[in-house]
Design a protein around this motif. Structure first.
Motif, PDB file in Angstrom:
ATOM      1  N   ARG A 236       0.848  -1.197   0.000  1.00  0.00           N
ATOM      2  CA  ARG A 236       0.000   0.000   0.000  1.00  0.00           C
ATOM      3  C   ARG A 236       0.880   1.241   0.000  1.00  0.00           C
ATOM      4  O   ARG A 236       1.969   1.233   0.587  1.00  0.00           O
ATOM      5  CB  ARG A 236      -0.904  -0.005   1.216  1.00  0.00           C
ATOM      6  CG  ARG A 236      -1.896  -1.135   1.152  1.00  0.00           C
ATOM      7  CD  ARG A 236      -2.933  -0.984   2.197  1.00  0.00           C
ATOM      8  NE  ARG A 236      -3.865  -2.103   2.068  1.00  0.00           N
ATOM      9  CZ  ARG A 236      -4.892  -2.271   2.838  1.00  0.00           C
ATOM     10  NH1 ARG A 236      -5.151  -1.424   3.800  1.00  0.00           N
ATOM     11  NH2 ARG A 236      -5.688  -3.296   2.656  1.00  0.00           N
ATOM     12  N   PRO A 237       0.427   2.323  -0.615  1.00  0.00           N
ATOM     13  CA  PRO A 237       1.263   3.520  -0.754  1.00  0.00           C
ATOM     14  C   PRO A 237       1.762   4.103   0.565  1.00  0.00           C
ATOM     15  O   PRO A 237       2.884   4.574   0.659  1.00  0.00           O
ATOM     16  CB  PRO A 237       0.348   4.516  -1.468  1.00  0.00           C
ATOM     17  CG  PRO A 237      -0.689   3.701  -2.129  1.00  0.00           C
ATOM     18  CD  PRO A 237      -0.848   2.461  -1.284  1.00  0.00           C
ATOM     19  N   GLY A 238       0.970   4.073   1.596  1.00  0.00           N
ATOM     20  CA  GLY A 238       1.373   4.671   2.857  1.00  0.00           C
ATOM     21  C   GLY A 238       2.375   3.850   3.657  1.00  0.00           C
ATOM     22  O   GLY A 238       3.028   4.359   4.561  1.00  0.00           O
ATOM     23  N   TRP A 239       2.520   2.585   3.308  1.00  0.00           N
ATOM     24  CA  TRP A 239       3.408   1.713   4.076  1.00  0.00           C
ATOM     25  C   TRP A 239       4.873   2.084   3.909  1.00  0.00           C
ATOM     26  O   TRP A 239       5.650   2.017   4.858  1.00  0.00           O
ATOM     27  CB  TRP A 239       3.182   0.252   3.699  1.00  0.00           C
ATOM     28  CG  TRP A 239       1.872  -0.279   4.173  1.00  0.00           C
ATOM     29  CD1 TRP A 239       0.858   0.409   4.800  1.00  0.00           C
ATOM     30  CD2 TRP A 239       1.415  -1.608   4.060  1.00  0.00           C
ATOM     31  NE1 TRP A 239      -0.191  -0.404   5.076  1.00  0.00           N
ATOM     32  CE2 TRP A 239       0.120  -1.668   4.627  1.00  0.00           C
ATOM     33  CE3 TRP A 239       1.952  -2.760   3.521  1.00  0.00           C
ATOM     34  CZ2 TRP A 239      -0.618  -2.829   4.686  1.00  0.00           C
ATOM     35  CZ3 TRP A 239       1.202  -3.917   3.578  1.00  0.00           C
ATOM     36  CH2 TRP A 239      -0.062  -3.954   4.161  1.00  0.00           C
TER      37      TRP A 239
ATOM     38  N   THR B 137       9.489   6.563   8.228  1.00  0.00           N
ATOM     39  CA  THR B 137       9.282   7.297   9.479  1.00  0.00           C
ATOM     40  C   THR B 137       9.719   6.461  10.683  1.00  0.00           C
ATOM     41  O   THR B 137      10.381   6.975  11.589  1.00  0.00           O
ATOM     42  CB  THR B 137       7.803   7.701   9.622  1.00  0.00           C
ATOM     43  OG1 THR B 137       7.442   8.511   8.507  1.00  0.00           O
ATOM     44  CG2 THR B 137       7.569   8.468  10.907  1.00  0.00           C
TER      45      THR B 137
ATOM     46  N   GLN C 173       6.123   5.024   3.361  1.00  0.00           N
ATOM     47  CA  GLN C 173       6.366   6.225   4.171  1.00  0.00           C
ATOM     48  C   GLN C 173       6.378   5.878   5.658  1.00  0.00           C
ATOM     49  O   GLN C 173       7.182   6.411   6.422  1.00  0.00           O
ATOM     50  CB  GLN C 173       5.312   7.293   3.881  1.00  0.00           C
ATOM     51  CG  GLN C 173       5.547   8.587   4.633  1.00  0.00           C
ATOM     52  CD  GLN C 173       6.871   9.239   4.286  1.00  0.00           C
ATOM     53  OE1 GLN C 173       7.336   9.168   3.160  1.00  0.00           O
ATOM     54  NE2 GLN C 173       7.493   9.844   5.276  1.00  0.00           N
ATOM     55  N   ALA C 174       5.539   4.960   6.078  1.00  0.00           N
ATOM     56  CA  ALA C 174       5.511   4.553   7.485  1.00  0.00           C
ATOM     57  C   ALA C 174       6.812   3.865   7.868  1.00  0.00           C
ATOM     58  O   ALA C 174       7.334   4.073   8.967  1.00  0.00           O
ATOM     59  CB  ALA C 174       4.324   3.625   7.737  1.00  0.00           C
TER      60      ALA C 174
END
Length: 87
Positions: free
Chosen positions: A3-6, A12, A8-9
């Motif tokens: 998934r796209p947000g993973w 971070t 970035q997570a």
């Protein structure tokens, strides 16, 4: 598929982990400033290569670990000189 947000997570989380390591190194310098410390020993305990430790520490605190150590020692000497040995 990721998934796209993973992504970035993960970035971070890695950044937070790096900052935690740098805080531990800084805390050790603050505690043990009067003892012999070198970047190799600090890097060994942080489980990082010395060059990477120095680079990340400088990014986090604006000074190399060695410069930070010298600053702590100078501050302590200044305090002792101004207030005497009872500090």
């Amino acid at each position: 598929m990721c998934r796209p947000g993973w992504a970035q997570a993960r970035v971070t989380a890695r950044r937070l982990d790096d900052l935690t390591r740098m805080r531990r190194v800084r805390d050790r310098i603050d505690r043990e400033y009067a003892h012999p410390l070198d970047v190799l020993e600090l890097a060994r305990t942080a489980d990082l290569p010395p060059a990477l430790l120095t680079r990340q520490f400088r990014l986090a605190y604006g000074a190399s670990p060695y410069d930070y150590l010298l600053t702590r020692r100078a501050e302590r000497a200044r305090t002792l000189r101004l207030h005497g040995a009872e500090s």
